[in-house]
Design an enzyme around this catalytic site. Sequence first.
Site, PDB file in Angstrom:
ATOM      1  N   THR A  15       0.825  -1.206   0.000  1.00 41.30           N
ATOM      2  CA  THR A  15       0.000   0.000   0.000  1.00 41.30           C
ATOM      3  C   THR A  15       0.861   1.257   0.000  1.00 41.30           C
ATOM      4  OG1 THR A  15      -1.395   1.290   1.514  1.00 41.30           O
ATOM      5  CG2 THR A  15      -0.117  -0.419   2.508  1.00 41.30           C
ATOM      6  N   ASP A  16       0.279   2.366  -0.439  1.00 39.32           N
ATOM      7  CA  ASP A  16       1.020   3.642  -0.370  1.00 39.32           C
ATOM      8  C   ASP A  16       1.120   4.141   1.075  1.00 39.32           C
ATOM      9  OD1 ASP A  16      -1.646   4.393  -0.025  1.00 39.32           O
ATOM     10  OD2 ASP A  16      -1.624   5.961  -1.559  1.00 39.32           O
ATOM     11  N   GLU A  17       0.334   3.532   1.988  1.00 38.00           N
ATOM     12  CA  GLU A  17       0.312   4.035   3.369  1.00 38.00           C
ATOM     13  C   GLU A  17       1.646   3.817   4.086  1.00 38.00           C
ATOM     14  OE1 GLU A  17      -3.335   3.247   5.451  1.00 38.00           O
ATOM     15  OE2 GLU A  17      -4.449   3.099   3.586  1.00 38.00           O
ATOM     16  N   TYR A  21      -1.578  -0.745  11.089  1.00 42.02           N
ATOM     17  CA  TYR A  21      -1.770  -1.390   9.774  1.00 42.02           C
ATOM     18  C   TYR A  21      -0.581  -1.089   8.869  1.00 42.02           C
ATOM     19  CZ  TYR A  21      -3.247  -1.732   4.882  1.00 42.02           C
ATOM     20  OH  TYR A  21      -3.281  -1.988   3.529  1.00 42.02           O
ATOM     21  N   LYS A  68       2.382  -3.585   7.315  1.00 43.96           N
ATOM     22  CA  LYS A  68       2.617  -3.751   5.871  1.00 43.96           C
ATOM     23  C   LYS A  68       4.063  -3.367   5.539  1.00 43.96           C
ATOM     24  CE  LYS A  68       0.085  -4.725   3.007  1.00 43.96           C
ATOM     25  NZ  LYS A  68      -0.305  -6.052   2.456  1.00 43.96           N
TER      26      LYS A  68
HETATM   27  P1  NAD Z   1      -9.670  -7.463   2.478  1.00 49.49           P
HETATM   28  O1  NAD Z   1      -9.627  -7.186   3.938  1.00 49.49           O
HETATM   29  O2  NAD Z   1     -10.919  -7.192   1.716  1.00 49.49           O
HETATM   30  O3  NAD Z   1      -9.285  -8.989   2.197  1.00 49.49           O
HETATM   31  C1  NAD Z   1      -8.264  -9.641   2.870  1.00 49.49           C
HETATM   32  C2  NAD Z   1      -8.428 -11.150   2.645  1.00 49.49           C
HETATM   33  O4  NAD Z   1      -7.351 -11.831   3.315  1.00 49.49           O
HETATM   34  C3  NAD Z   1      -9.721 -11.720   3.212  1.00 49.49           C
HETATM   35  O5  NAD Z   1     -10.307 -12.593   2.269  1.00 49.49           O
HETATM   36  C4  NAD Z   1      -9.277 -12.480   4.456  1.00 49.49           C
HETATM   37  O6  NAD Z   1     -10.114 -13.578   4.778  1.00 49.49           O
HETATM   38  C5  NAD Z   1      -7.889 -12.932   4.042  1.00 49.49           C
HETATM   39  N1  NAD Z   1      -7.011 -13.205   5.194  1.00 49.49           N
HETATM   40  C6  NAD Z   1      -6.837 -12.436   6.303  1.00 49.49           C
HETATM   41  N2  NAD Z   1      -5.965 -13.033   7.138  1.00 49.49           N
HETATM   42  C7  NAD Z   1      -5.565 -14.181   6.536  1.00 49.49           C
HETATM   43  C8  NAD Z   1      -4.668 -15.210   6.910  1.00 49.49           C
HETATM   44  N3  NAD Z   1      -4.003 -15.178   8.076  1.00 49.49           N
HETATM   45  N4  NAD Z   1      -4.509 -16.252   6.066  1.00 49.49           N
HETATM   46  C9  NAD Z   1      -5.175 -16.315   4.893  1.00 49.49           C
HETATM   47  N5  NAD Z   1      -6.055 -15.366   4.508  1.00 49.49           N
HETATM   48  C10 NAD Z   1      -6.240 -14.311   5.314  1.00 49.49           C
HETATM   49  O7  NAD Z   1      -8.440  -6.643   1.883  1.00 49.49           O
HETATM   50  P2  NAD Z   1      -8.262  -5.940   0.465  1.00 49.49           P
HETATM   51  O8  NAD Z   1      -8.784  -4.568   0.552  1.00 49.49           O
HETATM   52  O9  NAD Z   1      -8.738  -6.841  -0.590  1.00 49.49           O
HETATM   53  O10 NAD Z   1      -6.662  -5.828   0.417  1.00 49.49           O
HETATM   54  C11 NAD Z   1      -5.890  -6.865  -0.169  1.00 49.49           C
HETATM   55  C12 NAD Z   1      -4.419  -6.475  -0.118  1.00 49.49           C
HETATM   56  O11 NAD Z   1      -4.216  -5.249  -0.795  1.00 49.49           O
HETATM   57  C13 NAD Z   1      -3.882  -6.253   1.301  1.00 49.49           C
HETATM   58  O12 NAD Z   1      -2.585  -6.777   1.363  1.00 49.49           O
HETATM   59  C14 NAD Z   1      -3.883  -4.739   1.455  1.00 49.49           C
HETATM   60  O13 NAD Z   1      -2.884  -4.339   2.355  1.00 49.49           O
HETATM   61  C15 NAD Z   1      -3.556  -4.319   0.042  1.00 49.49           C
HETATM   62  N6  NAD Z   1      -4.045  -2.975  -0.366  1.00 49.49           N
HETATM   63  C16 NAD Z   1      -5.364  -2.659  -0.204  1.00 49.49           C
HETATM   64  C17 NAD Z   1      -5.829  -1.418  -0.645  1.00 49.49           C
HETATM   65  C18 NAD Z   1      -7.278  -1.031  -0.530  1.00 49.49           C
HETATM   66  O14 NAD Z   1      -7.626   0.111  -0.832  1.00 49.49           O
HETATM   67  N7  NAD Z   1      -8.174  -1.921  -0.138  1.00 49.49           N
HETATM   68  C19 NAD Z   1      -4.930  -0.506  -1.220  1.00 49.49           C
HETATM   69  C20 NAD Z   1      -3.584  -0.885  -1.360  1.00 49.49           C
HETATM   70  C21 NAD Z   1      -3.162  -2.124  -0.935  1.00 49.49           C
HETATM   71  P1  TYD Z   2     -10.525   4.031   4.710  1.00 45.20           P
HETATM   72  O1  TYD Z   2     -11.503   3.622   3.662  1.00 45.20           O
HETATM   73  O2  TYD Z   2     -10.619   3.422   6.055  1.00 45.20           O
HETATM   74  O3  TYD Z   2      -9.082   3.828   4.063  1.00 45.20           O
HETATM   75  P2  TYD Z   2      -7.609   4.296   4.606  1.00 45.20           P
HETATM   76  O4  TYD Z   2      -7.722   4.736   6.000  1.00 45.20           O
HETATM   77  O5  TYD Z   2      -6.830   3.043   4.468  1.00 45.20           O
HETATM   78  O6  TYD Z   2      -7.180   5.377   3.667  1.00 45.20           O
HETATM   79  O7  TYD Z   2     -10.619   5.612   4.891  1.00 45.20           O
HETATM   80  C1  TYD Z   2     -10.420   6.503   3.818  1.00 45.20           C
HETATM   81  C2  TYD Z   2     -10.445   7.908   4.384  1.00 45.20           C
HETATM   82  O8  TYD Z   2     -11.758   8.179   4.866  1.00 45.20           O
HETATM   83  C3  TYD Z   2      -9.523   8.116   5.560  1.00 45.20           C
HETATM   84  O9  TYD Z   2      -8.977   9.429   5.511  1.00 45.20           O
HETATM   85  C4  TYD Z   2     -10.439   7.986   6.777  1.00 45.20           C
HETATM   86  C5  TYD Z   2     -11.755   8.511   6.271  1.00 45.20           C
HETATM   87  N1  TYD Z   2     -12.969   7.918   6.846  1.00 45.20           N
HETATM   88  C6  TYD Z   2     -13.975   8.742   7.362  1.00 45.20           C
HETATM   89  O10 TYD Z   2     -13.869   9.977   7.351  1.00 45.20           O
HETATM   90  N2  TYD Z   2     -15.090   8.153   7.870  1.00 45.20           N
HETATM   91  C7  TYD Z   2     -15.255   6.797   7.901  1.00 45.20           C
HETATM   92  O11 TYD Z   2     -16.292   6.305   8.422  1.00 45.20           O
HETATM   93  C8  TYD Z   2     -14.212   5.970   7.372  1.00 45.20           C
HETATM   94  C9  TYD Z   2     -14.340   4.458   7.389  1.00 45.20           C
HETATM   95  C10 TYD Z   2     -13.093   6.569   6.848  1.00 45.20           C
END
Ligand code: NAD
Ligand code: TYD
Length: 358
Positions: A139-141, A164, A168
Amino acid sequence: MMKRKLKNILVTGGAGFIGSNFIHYIFKNTSFCGKIINIDKLTYAGNLENLNEINRRYSGKGYFFERADICDFNEIKRIFQKYDIDTIVNFAAESHVDRSIFGPRDFVLTNIIGTFTLLEVARENWKDREDVIFHHISTDEVYGSIEDGAYFYEDTAYKPNSPYSASKASSDHLVRAYHKTYGLPLTVSNCSNNYGPYQFPEKLIPLMLLNIFEEKTLPVYGDGKNVRDWLYVEDHCRAIWEILNKGKEGETYNIGGENEWENIELVNFLCEKIGQLQGKDKDYYKKLITFVKDRPGHDRRYAINCDKIKRELRWRQIFDFEEGLDMTIRWYMNHQDWVDRVRSGEYRKWLEKNYKAR
Ligand code: NAD
Ligand code: TYD
């Protein structure tokens, strides 16, 4: 540009938001004809329903599912050998910042120890093989918060601020070390905020959409001026596919939407779009917006520079934000049953009955 020959792809966390979109993407948009092995622990965020169609059409014929925890070395090793894995895409993670603030333990276990376990199994089984690749999704975070006008590059120093992003970052460092120390063939991608179908409704966009549909409060943290860069999930999946096929070993690629929004601007926009769709006054839903106590350690701004993947792998974002949002809004409107099951815990009960952990 050399193209890899991918055969048996282990997708971890394939029942989650991005992982399930990625599996759909492969079956729908590529000519891949090897095997996809999805392993997922099925936590609250993993939902096998996301893959019903894939399961129905391809189970046993190109698609395989195993319920497993990526921290379980023996189980991962068994699966690795059973399917003769040559490619790993590691999505599995605990992914929500708010949850990491309330309880960081699972983040440390899955994100750090889980990634470490996968690396160890790969190292032990692949030895000096060169026709293999381990792609780690990040992630960019991990880069922390950045001031207006500046951007994250692939060589920006890591400065994670939440449990988190720290977990990562930690896994990214291990991945890097396994390449430098053991020569394990690896690539990493760091992506900005994704949105689209199948996203668990705890994240900003689906949470706000559902609350608007139900005319519930829209909780905006702090002053609402935190900035995020949004990318449609299918654009992310295509970027990962390009990296898997053509990415250079040992490299990191930033992926982003070049689409920055202040949270409050975005929530206002969602209110207007849904108001319009439902023939209501454009400001009708804005009365639901409520500013609430800020998230501790809340990063002010994320902004990614993704020139490298554009230049080197010819990747581009295809979906503009309005189009992606329209598709997402319609998807959530048409999948109320999915939403109800994900939220009610009904699905969890079914799961425990049908998928006993080993
Ligand atoms: P998500 O929370 O929707 O899905 C995570 C999945 O991992 C779930 O299916 C969960 O059951 C599985 N999981 C959790 N713990 C596990 C374990 N110990 N063993 C096996 N499976 C396990 O997450 P997402 O949003 O789909 O994110 C997927 C990846 O992308 C993550 O690595 C996250 O850090 C990265 N990412 C997400 C975003 C975003 O905006 N959602 C952005 C950048 C990077
Ligand atoms: P989120 O979807 O949790 O992603 P991330 O924290 O990983 O960027 O949140 C996106 C942005 O929205 C973040 O700045 C937090 C804000 N946010 C709210 O203001 N209200 C909410 O209920 C949630 C879930 C997030």
